[in-house]
Design an enzyme around this catalytic site. Structure first.
Site, PDB file in Angstrom:
ATOM      1  N   LYS A 162       7.760  -5.456   6.353  1.00  0.00           N
ATOM      2  CA  LYS A 162       6.321  -5.186   6.605  1.00  0.00           C
ATOM      3  C   LYS A 162       6.074  -6.529   7.309  1.00  0.00           C
ATOM      4  O   LYS A 162       6.648  -7.614   7.072  1.00  0.00           O
ATOM      5  CB  LYS A 162       5.876  -5.295   5.115  1.00  0.00           C
ATOM      6  CG  LYS A 162       4.202  -5.191   5.051  1.00  0.00           C
ATOM      7  CD  LYS A 162       3.725  -5.346   3.760  1.00  0.00           C
ATOM      8  CE  LYS A 162       2.203  -5.283   3.573  1.00  0.00           C
ATOM      9  NZ  LYS A 162       1.591  -5.330   2.217  1.00  0.00           N
TER      10      LYS A 162
ATOM     11  N   SER B  95      -1.548  -1.827   1.127  1.00  0.00           N
ATOM     12  CA  SER B  95      -1.346  -2.165   2.405  1.00  0.00           C
ATOM     13  C   SER B  95       0.038  -1.920   3.190  1.00  0.00           C
ATOM     14  O   SER B  95       0.224  -2.219   4.272  1.00  0.00           O
ATOM     15  CB  SER B  95      -1.653  -3.662   2.573  1.00  0.00           C
ATOM     16  OG  SER B  95      -0.518  -4.692   1.716  1.00  0.00           O
TER      17      SER B  95
ATOM     18  N   SER C 297      -0.521  -2.462  -3.462  1.00  0.00           N
ATOM     19  CA  SER C 297      -0.025  -2.180  -1.958  1.00  0.00           C
ATOM     20  C   SER C 297       1.330  -1.665  -2.088  1.00  0.00           C
ATOM     21  O   SER C 297       1.975  -1.546  -0.926  1.00  0.00           O
ATOM     22  CB  SER C 297      -0.172  -3.305  -1.317  1.00  0.00           C
ATOM     23  OG  SER C 297      -1.581  -3.941  -1.151  1.00  0.00           O
TER      24      SER C 297
END
Length: 430
Positions: free
Chosen positions: A78, A147, A171
């Protein structure tokens, strides 16, 4: 249900095949890059694909001894993690030109375990709520969640067998549920967070996406040194907990959940509810408490960005930061005392090995244009710091995945993973 994106070997299978000499790291990496080439234009899971660097790393691994449990396994990271020599934008135009000069601690540990970092996956703005460009690979037209949108989508599309994400509110669990993969959010502070963009220090937790619980456990083992592979679980401490936010679930989720409860009850005797009625009543206020603490800590963590370029922040994030800045000292103090009290009471009311099942999301993935979905079923456990693992064993009438969230008390990560694996074996994956 078979999926053409799932025809490549998982993380554990890949590592074993390379160790046994049946596969090379270079061949495994090329197969994943080919899948990326097939699907990336449609999905948009990546900020940056480092094909050249990944292949060079794979060749170097093939030329030497086995480095560790992730030897030759392709990994997505990420884009709030620092990865040496790769972009580090954190989903914001403020950092569009930033390149990391070092590895985040967790990334360095993954490298040391032999991982091949394929690149940086898309994230929402600073891991908040503004959607990224990533699309859901398994539900056309739907959000992949956030996210950790790119990490969940990359695993669901078969681009990587393993990806790193983070959870502050929901997330990891929410996008895993929406994309029909396994998402594991460990106990708070179990995995090193140094070198990762901070949003809310009391909640930010590194998590793992995979197609199987065993693969998720492998990723977590490589980053912690703990033995986390699932074993036969103690189901005598298993219970169901719809939670005080049950009314927020969609009718489709409620119907699927009721059917799941019946099926589970026929398979195993269930323990009592894990929490007292008095604590459950107080838990109803945790989502608001979590949101207030998160806003204060976002104001603190992103104060630099808010100071230098407020116009480059989304309206929603600016409002969240301003809300945190406006909270009085008395409210901040009271909220932190309440958070500590709830964490202690939740630990006191549960015993070692207690595991309970609760929904992972309010329902199936909503339309892309609606945002990243509601984290209401995740905020309680994020505030308490409890480990969670979602498994894709529910479907709605449209065959869209919905997750069952396995939760345990802080430190009981192994028990959570063992029950999650048992559920996948017993009720089947997506």
């Amino acid at each position: 249900m078979k999926n053409q994106d799932h025809d490549l070997p998982g993380a554990l299978e890949t590592a074993r095949a390379i160790s046994d000499g049946r596969l090379t790291a270079e061949a495994a990496t090329r197969a994943r890059l080919e899948r990326c080439a097939e699907r990336e234009d449609e999905i948009g899971a990546w900020v940056h694909l480092d094909a050249e660097g990944a292949l060079a790393r794979a060749r170097a691994l093939d030329a030497g001894p086995v480095r560790g449990p992730l030897h030759g396994v392709a990994l997505g990271v990420k884009d709030i993690f620092a990865v040496r020599d790769l972009p580090w934008r954190s989903g914001s135009p403020i950092w569009r030109d930033r390149v990391a000069g070092f590895d985040a601690g967790s990334v360095a540990l993954a490298r040391g375990a032999g991982a091949v970092i394929l690149g940086k996956t898309e994230t929402t703005e600073f891991a908040g709520y503004k959607p990224s460009r990533t699309r859901n690979p398994v539900v056309p037209g739907a959000t992949p969640g956030g996210s950790s949108s790119g990490s969940a989508a990359a695993v669901a599309a078969g681009m990587v067998p393993l990806a790193l994400g983070t959870q502050t509110s929901g997330s990891v669990i929410r996008p895993a549920g929406f994309c029909g993969v396994v998402g594991f959010k460990p106990s708070f502070d179990l995995i090193e967070t140094g070198g990762i963009s901070v949003f809310a220090r009391s909640f930010d937790t590194v998590g793992v996406f995979a197609r199987s619980v065993q693969d998720a456990a492998l990723g977590a083992e490589a980053l912690t040194g703990l033995a986390l592979q699932p074993v036969s679980p103690d189901l005598s401490a298993l219970s169901l907990f719809r939670s005080p936010v049950w009314a927020q679930a969609t009718p489709a989720l409620q119907a699927a959940w009721a059917e799941f409860e019946d099926r589970l009850g026929q398979s195993v005797p269930l323990a009592r509810a894990p929490f007292s009625p008095a604590l459950v009543d107080e838990m109803a206020g945790i989502p608001d408490l979590h949101a207030r603490v998160m806003a204060v800590e976002a104001f603190e963590a992103l104060n630099h960005e808010f100071s230098i370029a407020p116009e480059l922040l989304s309206q929603g994030l600016r409002a969240q930061i301003e809300s945190g800045a406006a909270q009085t000292p008395a409210l901040r103090h009271a909220d932190r005392r309440k958070m500590t009290d709830l964490r202690l009471r939740a630990m006191d009311e549960t015993g070692a090995g207690d595991v309970w099942l609760t929904p992972a999301t309010t329902g199936a993935a909503p339309p892309f244009e609606s945002g990243t979905g509601d984290p209401i079923f995740n905020r309680i456990w994020s505030l308490l710091g409890f480990p969670c693992c979602t498994v894709p064993i529910l479907r709605d009438a449209g065959n869209r995945p919905m997750g069952v969230q396995v939760v345990g008390r802080h430190g009981d990560d192994h028990a959570v993973l063992s029950v999650a694996h048992w559920l996948m074996e017993r009720f089947g994956g997506a």
